[in-house]
Motif scaffolding. Structure first.
Motif, PDB file in Angstrom:
ATOM      1  N   LEU A 237       2.256   8.432   0.562  1.00  9.84           N
ATOM      2  CA  LEU A 237       1.381   9.568   0.259  1.00  9.84           C
ATOM      3  C   LEU A 237       0.542   9.968   1.473  1.00  9.84           C
ATOM      4  O   LEU A 237       0.322  11.153   1.733  1.00  9.84           O
ATOM      5  CB  LEU A 237       0.476   9.245  -0.927  1.00  9.84           C
ATOM      6  CG  LEU A 237       1.166   9.221  -2.296  1.00  9.84           C
ATOM      7  CD1 LEU A 237       0.266   8.590  -3.349  1.00  9.84           C
ATOM      8  CD2 LEU A 237       1.557  10.638  -2.719  1.00  9.84           C
ATOM      9  N   TYR A 238       0.063   8.973   2.227  1.00 14.06           N
ATOM     10  CA  TYR A 238      -0.775   9.280   3.387  1.00 14.06           C
ATOM     11  C   TYR A 238      -0.022  10.034   4.471  1.00 14.06           C
ATOM     12  O   TYR A 238      -0.637  10.665   5.335  1.00 14.06           O
ATOM     13  CB  TYR A 238      -1.358   7.989   3.974  1.00 14.06           C
ATOM     14  CG  TYR A 238      -2.643   7.551   3.301  1.00 14.06           C
ATOM     15  CD1 TYR A 238      -3.767   8.377   3.299  1.00 14.06           C
ATOM     16  CD2 TYR A 238      -2.735   6.313   2.684  1.00 14.06           C
ATOM     17  CE1 TYR A 238      -4.943   7.978   2.689  1.00 14.06           C
ATOM     18  CE2 TYR A 238      -3.906   5.906   2.064  1.00 14.06           C
ATOM     19  CZ  TYR A 238      -5.010   6.743   2.075  1.00 14.06           C
ATOM     20  OH  TYR A 238      -6.173   6.347   1.474  1.00 14.06           O
ATOM     21  N   GLU A 275       4.282  18.035  -8.424  1.00 18.39           N
ATOM     22  CA  GLU A 275       5.694  18.179  -8.071  1.00 18.39           C
ATOM     23  C   GLU A 275       5.919  18.100  -6.573  1.00 18.39           C
ATOM     24  O   GLU A 275       6.906  17.521  -6.101  1.00 18.39           O
ATOM     25  CB  GLU A 275       6.244  19.502  -8.626  1.00 18.39           C
ATOM     26  CG  GLU A 275       6.487  19.473 -10.125  1.00 18.39           C
ATOM     27  CD  GLU A 275       7.325  18.255 -10.554  1.00 18.39           C
ATOM     28  OE1 GLU A 275       8.380  18.002  -9.918  1.00 18.39           O
ATOM     29  OE2 GLU A 275       6.905  17.539 -11.472  1.00 18.39           O
ATOM     30  N   ILE A 276       4.989  18.682  -5.803  1.00 19.31           N
ATOM     31  CA  ILE A 276       5.111  18.626  -4.344  1.00 19.31           C
ATOM     32  C   ILE A 276       5.036  17.183  -3.860  1.00 19.31           C
ATOM     33  O   ILE A 276       5.857  16.729  -3.053  1.00 19.31           O
ATOM     34  CB  ILE A 276       4.002  19.480  -3.682  1.00 19.31           C
ATOM     35  CG1 ILE A 276       4.278  20.967  -3.896  1.00 19.31           C
ATOM     36  CG2 ILE A 276       3.902  19.173  -2.187  1.00 19.31           C
ATOM     37  CD1 ILE A 276       3.174  21.873  -3.401  1.00 19.31           C
ATOM     38  N   LEU A 277       4.061  16.441  -4.366  1.00 22.16           N
ATOM     39  CA  LEU A 277       3.895  15.057  -3.926  1.00 22.16           C
ATOM     40  C   LEU A 277       4.997  14.150  -4.475  1.00 22.16           C
ATOM     41  O   LEU A 277       5.427  13.204  -3.809  1.00 22.16           O
ATOM     42  CB  LEU A 277       2.521  14.534  -4.335  1.00 22.16           C
ATOM     43  CG  LEU A 277       1.325  15.197  -3.641  1.00 22.16           C
ATOM     44  CD1 LEU A 277       0.024  14.518  -4.050  1.00 22.16           C
ATOM     45  CD2 LEU A 277       1.478  15.159  -2.119  1.00 22.16           C
ATOM     46  N   ARG A 278       5.470  14.444  -5.686  1.00 24.06           N
ATOM     47  CA  ARG A 278       6.562  13.646  -6.260  1.00 24.06           C
ATOM     48  C   ARG A 278       7.830  13.816  -5.412  1.00 24.06           C
ATOM     49  O   ARG A 278       8.529  12.837  -5.106  1.00 24.06           O
ATOM     50  CB  ARG A 278       6.806  14.063  -7.707  1.00 24.06           C
ATOM     51  CG  ARG A 278       7.804  13.169  -8.443  1.00 24.06           C
ATOM     52  CD  ARG A 278       7.854  13.479  -9.925  1.00 24.06           C
ATOM     53  NE  ARG A 278       6.655  13.017 -10.609  1.00 24.06           N
ATOM     54  CZ  ARG A 278       5.753  13.822 -11.159  1.00 24.06           C
ATOM     55  NH1 ARG A 278       5.900  15.135 -11.104  1.00 24.06           N
ATOM     56  NH2 ARG A 278       4.693  13.316 -11.767  1.00 24.06           N
ATOM     57  N   TRP A 280       7.912  14.693  -2.293  1.00 25.02           N
ATOM     58  CA  TRP A 280       7.624  14.060  -1.013  1.00 25.02           C
ATOM     59  C   TRP A 280       7.888  12.551  -1.076  1.00 25.02           C
ATOM     60  O   TRP A 280       8.526  11.983  -0.194  1.00 25.02           O
ATOM     61  CB  TRP A 280       6.173  14.335  -0.635  1.00 25.02           C
ATOM     62  CG  TRP A 280       5.708  13.654   0.617  1.00 25.02           C
ATOM     63  CD1 TRP A 280       5.128  12.426   0.724  1.00 25.02           C
ATOM     64  CD2 TRP A 280       5.789  14.171   1.955  1.00 25.02           C
ATOM     65  NE1 TRP A 280       4.834  12.131   2.021  1.00 25.02           N
ATOM     66  CE2 TRP A 280       5.227  13.183   2.808  1.00 25.02           C
ATOM     67  CE3 TRP A 280       6.270  15.358   2.511  1.00 25.02           C
ATOM     68  CZ2 TRP A 280       5.139  13.370   4.181  1.00 25.02           C
ATOM     69  CZ3 TRP A 280       6.186  15.532   3.887  1.00 25.02           C
ATOM     70  CH2 TRP A 280       5.627  14.546   4.696  1.00 25.02           C
ATOM     71  N   CYS A 281       7.407  11.922  -2.133  1.00 27.64           N
ATOM     72  CA  CYS A 281       7.568  10.472  -2.284  1.00 27.64           C
ATOM     73  C   CYS A 281       9.032  10.072  -2.396  1.00 27.64           C
ATOM     74  O   CYS A 281       9.428   8.996  -1.918  1.00 27.64           O
ATOM     75  CB  CYS A 281       6.804   9.982  -3.513  1.00 27.64           C
ATOM     76  SG  CYS A 281       5.002   9.952  -3.305  1.00 27.64           S
ATOM     77  N   ARG A 282       9.844  10.921  -3.017  1.00 32.25           N
ATOM     78  CA  ARG A 282      11.264  10.604  -3.158  1.00 32.25           C
ATOM     79  C   ARG A 282      11.948  10.468  -1.798  1.00 32.25           C
ATOM     80  O   ARG A 282      12.977   9.812  -1.667  1.00 32.25           O
ATOM     81  CB  ARG A 282      11.968  11.676  -3.989  1.00 32.25           C
ATOM     82  CG  ARG A 282      11.597  11.640  -5.475  1.00 32.25           C
ATOM     83  CD  ARG A 282      12.528  12.513  -6.291  1.00 32.25           C
ATOM     84  NE  ARG A 282      12.088  12.614  -7.672  1.00 32.25           N
ATOM     85  CZ  ARG A 282      11.545  13.696  -8.213  1.00 32.25           C
ATOM     86  NH1 ARG A 282      11.390  14.805  -7.483  1.00 32.25           N
ATOM     87  NH2 ARG A 282      11.165  13.705  -9.474  1.00 32.25           N
ATOM     88  N   GLY A 283      11.375  11.119  -0.785  1.00 30.06           N
ATOM     89  CA  GLY A 283      11.943  11.025   0.554  1.00 30.06           C
ATOM     90  C   GLY A 283      11.642   9.709   1.251  1.00 30.06           C
ATOM     91  O   GLY A 283      12.247   9.387   2.275  1.00 30.06           O
ATOM     92  N   TYR A 288      12.315   4.400  -8.623  1.00 32.54           N
ATOM     93  CA  TYR A 288      11.453   3.708  -9.589  1.00 32.54           C
ATOM     94  C   TYR A 288      10.042   3.460  -9.042  1.00 32.54           C
ATOM     95  O   TYR A 288       9.125   3.116  -9.782  1.00 32.54           O
ATOM     96  CB  TYR A 288      12.089   2.391 -10.032  1.00 32.54           C
ATOM     97  CG  TYR A 288      12.156   1.302  -8.983  1.00 32.54           C
ATOM     98  CD1 TYR A 288      11.123   0.382  -8.842  1.00 32.54           C
ATOM     99  CD2 TYR A 288      13.258   1.181  -8.145  1.00 32.54           C
ATOM    100  CE1 TYR A 288      11.176  -0.618  -7.884  1.00 32.54           C
ATOM    101  CE2 TYR A 288      13.330   0.185  -7.194  1.00 32.54           C
ATOM    102  CZ  TYR A 288      12.293  -0.712  -7.067  1.00 32.54           C
ATOM    103  OH  TYR A 288      12.354  -1.700  -6.109  1.00 32.54           O
ATOM    104  N   LYS A 289       9.862   3.644  -7.729  1.00 38.65           N
ATOM    105  CA  LYS A 289       8.543   3.462  -7.124  1.00 38.65           C
ATOM    106  C   LYS A 289       7.716   4.743  -7.089  1.00 38.65           C
ATOM    107  O   LYS A 289       6.512   4.695  -6.824  1.00 38.65           O
ATOM    108  CB  LYS A 289       8.699   2.929  -5.689  1.00 38.65           C
ATOM    109  CG  LYS A 289       9.336   1.558  -5.600  1.00 38.65           C
ATOM    110  CD  LYS A 289       9.430   1.098  -4.157  1.00 38.65           C
ATOM    111  CE  LYS A 289      10.076  -0.284  -4.051  1.00 38.65           C
ATOM    112  NZ  LYS A 289      10.153  -0.752  -2.644  1.00 38.65           N
TER     113      LYS A 289
END
Length: 321
Positions: A237-238, A275-278, A280-283, A288-289
């Motif tokens: 996230l950071y 949705e934007i951050l979700r 982003w995290c998938r990348g 599951y994290k």
């Protein structure tokens, strides 16, 4: 020098005046500090305090822009250091031009402050910025006064493999480790089980003997039998430019037991939604994290600037119910 609950902006102003008189820093560095002071104003979250005119600067806490150094040891605040790491990757030349030299320290009150240092090898300075940042993110090796430092299985008290992957608990032993907790023999006995001081921090040991923290034992999210490091999710996230502060905790889940819940404080003037951050995290993370829930709010902190995760855990429970 670290001071708490004082007028940080006022102290920074006095410090800058002293630095200017001593000609200790470059004009570029002074410009960065002056800008940070102007933006800090009377912000109570600015808990730096810092800057001996010709010596190292120590930063703890958050919110003094990206300024965590002059020659800086980043000590304590995870959010603070995560921002520094992102700058080392995205703007290494700007950091160098401003005179920033970051040294990573690690320790606890029980070890009388920093007891581990990321001892930098000269050859590492020739590596690409991303590789340098990855090496800088590691906590490092023991100070000389510390007798022993290891990452161990808390049940068997055996050292974990030096593979940079196998997690265990970081443990200390030596003269700089506390004797015990005041009038609390039970807590002291638990902390020193097996003859080592148990830090409560989970980490790995790399092949070169450098340790790297992964999470606090109480901050692991167990989702469907899989362990998820809150720190790993926070670091992803950071990396997003809109995220100023991120804190991830476990949220109860009917099917999986727990799932990550991310509390996010956006940077001034920036916008982002779940949705934007979700996405982003998938990348950066296994599916599951990725947090199942994002909550945008001002992150609660203690008087010394530490994130109040216990408050966020309670809030996550309320949201889930």
């Amino acid at each position: 020098m670290l001071l708490r609950d004082l007028d940080a902006a006022g102290i920074l102003r006095l410090t800058l005046n002293d630095i200017k008189r001593s000609n200790a820093l470059s004009e570029a560095m002074l410009a960065v500090l002056s800008e940070a002071f102007a933006e800090a104003g009377g912000n109570p979250q600015v808990r730096v305090v810092v800057l001996a005119a010709k010596g190292p600067a120590y930063c703890a806490g958050h919110d003094l822009k990206e300024m965590t150094a002059g020659r800086v040891a980043a000590d304590g605040g995870r959010a603070c250091f995560a921002k520094v790491m992102s700058l080392l990757i995205s703007a290494p030349e700007d950091m160098k031009a401003a005179g920033f030299e970051v040294t990573h320290l690690y320790g606890l009150t029980e070890t009388y402050g920093p007891a581990v240092v990321n001892d930098w090898h000269r050859s590492w300075s020739d590596l690409p910025p991303a590789q340098q940042a990855a090496l800088k993110a590691r906590q490092g090796v023991r100070y000389l006064p510390l007798e022993q430092l290891d990452v161990m299985d808390a049940e068997t008290m055996q050292s974990v493999p030096r593979d940079g992957q196998t997690m265990g608990e970081v443990m200390f032993r030596g003269n700089v480790v506390m004797k015990g907790y005041f009038r609390n023999p039970k807590a002291t006995e638990e902390a020193f089980a097996g003859g080592w001081f148990h830090s409560g921090d989970l980490g790995v040991m790399h092949p070169d003997g450098y340790i790297q923290l992964k999470d606090r034992s109480k901050d692991i999210v167990i989702s469907g039998g899989e362990n998820i490091s809150c720190c790993e999710v926070e670091e992803a996230l950071y990396r997003h430019p809109s995220v100023e502060v991120a804190a991830v905790v476990a949220m109860p889940h009917e099917k999986w037991g727990e799932t990550p819940c991310a509390f996010v404080e956006l940077a001034k003037g920036q916008e982002a939604d779940s949705e934007i951050l979700r996405s982003w995290c998938r990348g950066y993370l296994a599916s599951y994290k990725v947090p199942g829930r994002f909550v945008f709010m001002s992150i609660p902190r203690t008087s010394t600037g530490k994130i109040q995760k216990f408050t966020l855990r309670e809030q996550a429970k309320k949201i889930a119910s």
